[in-house]
Design a protein around this motif. Structure first.
Motif, PDB file in Angstrom:
ATOM      1  N   GLU A   3     -18.174  25.556 -24.623  1.00 54.07           N
ATOM      2  CA  GLU A   3     -18.600  27.007 -24.771  1.00 54.07           C
ATOM      3  C   GLU A   3     -17.569  27.730 -25.519  1.00 54.07           C
ATOM      4  O   GLU A   3     -17.683  28.278 -26.428  1.00 54.07           O
ATOM      5  N   VAL A   4     -16.347  27.669 -24.917  1.00 55.76           N
ATOM      6  CA  VAL A   4     -15.058  28.167 -25.416  1.00 55.76           C
ATOM      7  C   VAL A   4     -14.877  27.571 -26.686  1.00 55.76           C
ATOM      8  O   VAL A   4     -14.674  28.382 -27.778  1.00 55.76           O
ATOM      9  N   ARG A   5     -15.023  26.344 -26.891  1.00 57.47           N
ATOM     10  CA  ARG A   5     -14.688  25.761 -28.282  1.00 57.47           C
ATOM     11  C   ARG A   5     -15.559  26.213 -29.382  1.00 57.47           C
ATOM     12  O   ARG A   5     -15.500  26.512 -30.192  1.00 57.47           O
ATOM     13  N   ALA A   6     -16.821  26.511 -29.071  1.00 61.34           N
ATOM     14  CA  ALA A   6     -17.738  27.046 -29.897  1.00 61.34           C
ATOM     15  C   ALA A   6     -17.804  28.324 -30.466  1.00 61.34           C
ATOM     16  O   ALA A   6     -17.746  28.769 -31.316  1.00 61.34           O
ATOM     17  N   VAL A   7     -17.333  29.334 -29.240  1.00 60.41           N
ATOM     18  CA  VAL A   7     -16.986  30.627 -29.521  1.00 60.41           C
ATOM     19  C   VAL A   7     -15.731  31.004 -30.083  1.00 60.41           C
ATOM     20  O   VAL A   7     -15.554  31.960 -30.833  1.00 60.41           O
ATOM     21  N   PRO A  38     -12.777  29.019 -31.810  1.00 60.32           N
ATOM     22  CA  PRO A  38     -12.287  27.462 -32.244  1.00 60.32           C
ATOM     23  C   PRO A  38     -10.991  27.283 -32.132  1.00 60.32           C
ATOM     24  O   PRO A  38     -10.412  26.128 -31.858  1.00 60.32           O
ATOM     25  N   PHE A  39     -10.107  28.299 -32.243  1.00 63.19           N
ATOM     26  CA  PHE A  39      -8.820  28.114 -32.205  1.00 63.19           C
ATOM     27  C   PHE A  39      -8.022  28.297 -30.888  1.00 63.19           C
ATOM     28  O   PHE A  39      -6.960  28.321 -30.671  1.00 63.19           O
ATOM     29  N   PHE A  40      -8.761  28.302 -29.775  1.00 64.82           N
ATOM     30  CA  PHE A  40      -8.262  28.718 -28.348  1.00 64.82           C
ATOM     31  C   PHE A  40      -7.505  27.545 -27.895  1.00 64.82           C
ATOM     32  O   PHE A  40      -6.470  27.788 -27.441  1.00 64.82           O
ATOM     33  N   PHE A  41      -7.789  26.279 -28.231  1.00 63.69           N
ATOM     34  CA  PHE A  41      -7.133  25.367 -27.577  1.00 63.69           C
ATOM     35  C   PHE A  41      -5.711  25.233 -28.260  1.00 63.69           C
ATOM     36  O   PHE A  41      -4.811  24.912 -27.551  1.00 63.69           O
ATOM     37  N   GLU A  42      -5.687  25.375 -29.493  1.00 64.64           N
ATOM     38  CA  GLU A  42      -4.525  25.445 -30.073  1.00 64.64           C
ATOM     39  C   GLU A  42      -3.510  26.506 -29.642  1.00 64.64           C
ATOM     40  O   GLU A  42      -2.405  26.030 -29.420  1.00 64.64           O
ATOM     41  N   ASP A  56     -29.686  26.654 -18.460  1.00 58.42           N
ATOM     42  CA  ASP A  56     -30.401  25.840 -19.488  1.00 58.42           C
ATOM     43  C   ASP A  56     -29.616  24.853 -20.196  1.00 58.42           C
ATOM     44  O   ASP A  56     -28.893  25.542 -21.173  1.00 58.42           O
ATOM     45  N   PRO A  57     -29.485  23.665 -19.752  1.00 62.23           N
ATOM     46  CA  PRO A  57     -28.478  22.674 -20.683  1.00 62.23           C
ATOM     47  C   PRO A  57     -28.662  22.790 -21.909  1.00 62.23           C
ATOM     48  O   PRO A  57     -27.839  22.270 -22.893  1.00 62.23           O
ATOM     49  N   SER A  58     -30.001  22.997 -22.589  1.00 55.83           N
ATOM     50  CA  SER A  58     -30.070  22.999 -24.053  1.00 55.83           C
ATOM     51  C   SER A  58     -29.358  24.284 -24.884  1.00 55.83           C
ATOM     52  O   SER A  58     -29.296  23.942 -26.105  1.00 55.83           O
ATOM     53  N   THR A  59     -28.888  25.055 -24.078  1.00 58.69           N
ATOM     54  CA  THR A  59     -28.155  25.965 -25.071  1.00 58.69           C
ATOM     55  C   THR A  59     -26.748  25.787 -25.019  1.00 58.69           C
ATOM     56  O   THR A  59     -26.034  26.441 -25.738  1.00 58.69           O
ATOM     57  N   LEU A  60     -26.045  24.761 -24.422  1.00 58.19           N
ATOM     58  CA  LEU A  60     -24.833  24.267 -24.700  1.00 58.19           C
ATOM     59  C   LEU A  60     -24.577  23.788 -26.121  1.00 58.19           C
ATOM     60  O   LEU A  60     -25.303  23.207 -26.662  1.00 58.19           O
ATOM     61  N   PRO A  61     -23.405  24.094 -26.511  1.00 60.73           N
ATOM     62  CA  PRO A  61     -22.980  23.783 -27.925  1.00 60.73           C
ATOM     63  C   PRO A  61     -22.893  22.139 -27.960  1.00 60.73           C
ATOM     64  O   PRO A  61     -22.998  21.606 -28.996  1.00 60.73           O
ATOM     65  N   VAL A  62     -22.537  21.390 -27.061  1.00 63.37           N
ATOM     66  CA  VAL A  62     -22.335  20.041 -26.905  1.00 63.37           C
ATOM     67  C   VAL A  62     -23.284  19.535 -26.134  1.00 63.37           C
ATOM     68  O   VAL A  62     -23.246  19.846 -24.909  1.00 63.37           O
ATOM     69  N   GLN A  63     -24.039  18.317 -26.428  1.00 63.35           N
ATOM     70  CA  GLN A  63     -24.880  17.829 -25.568  1.00 63.35           C
ATOM     71  C   GLN A  63     -24.678  16.400 -25.286  1.00 63.35           C
ATOM     72  O   GLN A  63     -24.124  15.740 -25.971  1.00 63.35           O
ATOM     73  N   PHE A  64     -24.951  15.995 -24.071  1.00 64.81           N
ATOM     74  CA  PHE A  64     -24.690  14.608 -23.543  1.00 64.81           C
ATOM     75  C   PHE A  64     -26.006  13.849 -23.244  1.00 64.81           C
ATOM     76  O   PHE A  64     -26.877  14.551 -22.863  1.00 64.81           O
TER      77      PHE A  64
END
Length: 200
Positions: free
Chosen positions: A84-88, A90-94, A192-200
């Motif tokens: 979720e952090v990456r989706a909202v 994007p530059f957080f990890f850098e 609800d897992p379907s709301t996640l930006p990355v699905q497994f």
């Protein structure tokens, strides 16, 4: 440091366990190695304390997260929050890598021998106390050595507990995918897992 004492007399032993070393790893270890181990233990304990708190406050029922709105949807177990952090943001990890790199560079400059001339890999400075990077904005560090040793022991003990606790919470969430308080039956499962930006 006292060579005859357990772990060279460094703080960390506390009743009722006392000198707990069932595998004898500290037996015959030189002071430099013991200080490196204590440095690693202090740093990992601090990260684990932050992780344990972070996992609890970002999930149901508290759901406080500074990087995105959690009030309008349940973002699920903490092990999935980085998606979720990456989706909202994007530059957080850098930015996070730069911040952590700066903190580690400060620790290396303060505590470790400079890599020049005759030096050992990860050799600590003689006058550096394991874990004491000089960060004390609230002035809580005692000036009395005995009080400082007591405070260091408390920090190590809490860090050890947090390392075990964080590992347990992560293992539980990986096992069944439920949030900590939901798994305990304290909070309602709205995820609800379907709301996640990355699905497994």
């Amino acid at each position: 440091p006292d060579e005859s004492a357990f772990a060279w007399g460094l703080p960390g032993s506390l009743a009722p366990v006392g000198n707990f070393d069932p595998l004898g790893l500290s037996t015959g270890v030189d002071l430099g190695t013991m200080k490196k181990w204590r440095e690693a233990e202090a740093q990992h304990g601090r990260v684990a304390m932050l992780a344990a708190i972070g996992m609890l406050v970002t999930e149901e029922p508290i759901e406080y997260h500074p990087l995105f709105e959690a009030y309008n949807k349940d973002i699920g177990p903490a092990i999935r929050h980085l998606d979720e952090v990456r989706a909202v943001s994007p530059f957080f990890f850098e930015i996070l890598v730069l911040i952590i790199g700066g903190l580690e560079l400060n620790r290396a400059l303060k505590g470790f021998v400079a890599p020049e001339g005759d030096f050992g890999f990860q050799e600590l400075n003689e006058d550096y106390y394991p874990g004491d990077v000089g960060f004390d904005p609230l002035g809580l560090k005692p000036s009395d050595p005995e009080e400082f040793a007591t405070l260091a022991t408390k920090e190590l003990q809490n860090g050890r507990l947090a390392m075990l606790g964080a590992a347990g919470m992560i293992a539980q969430e990986l096992t069944n995918g439920e949030e900590i308080f939901v798994n305990l039956g304290i909070a309602q499962d709205r995820f609800d897992p379907s709301t996640l930006p990355v699905q497994f």
